[in-house]
Design an enzyme around this catalytic site. Sequence first.
Site, mmCIF file in Angstrom:
data_model
loop_
_atom_site.group_PDB
_atom_site.id
_atom_site.type_symbol
_atom_site.label_atom_id
_atom_site.label_comp_id
_atom_site.label_asym_id
_atom_site.label_seq_id
_atom_site.Cartn_x
_atom_site.Cartn_y
_atom_site.Cartn_z
ATOM 1 N N PRO A 9 -3.108 4.911 -5.366
ATOM 2 C CG PRO A 9 -1.904 5.659 -7.223
ATOM 3 C CD PRO A 9 -1.789 5.415 -5.747
ATOM 4 C CB CYS A 10 -7.352 2.508 -9.027
ATOM 5 S SG CYS A 10 -8.510 2.334 -7.670
ATOM 6 N N PRO A 11 -4.611 1.328 -10.399
ATOM 7 C CG PRO A 11 -3.852 -0.143 -12.101
ATOM 8 C CD PRO A 11 -3.990 1.340 -11.729
ATOM 9 C CG LEU A 12 0.515 0.646 -6.782
ATOM 10 C CD1 LEU A 12 1.265 -0.451 -7.513
ATOM 11 C CD2 LEU A 12 1.386 1.877 -6.650
ATOM 12 C CB SER A 44 -11.677 -1.027 -8.319
ATOM 13 O OG SER A 44 -10.673 -0.422 -7.531
#
Length: 66
Positions: A9-12, A42
């Site tokens: 997942p974002c922001p990982l 992103s």
Amino acid sequence: MTLDLRGVPCPLNWVRTKLALEELRPGERLEVLLDPGEPLESVPASARAAGHDVTVEGETVTIVRR
């Protein structure tokens, strides 16, 4: 170097990409496999904002470290 971040997942996914980029020398390339949607939007945007060259083909983002 190829980094498979599908399912991350974002922001990982950007954090892992950034850490991998730090291991490269200027001019070296990193290919990142991402899920469609937010990750594919992103991560390239963040890499460009950090000054790297970025190309996107399908779900593969290629980043050349600057």
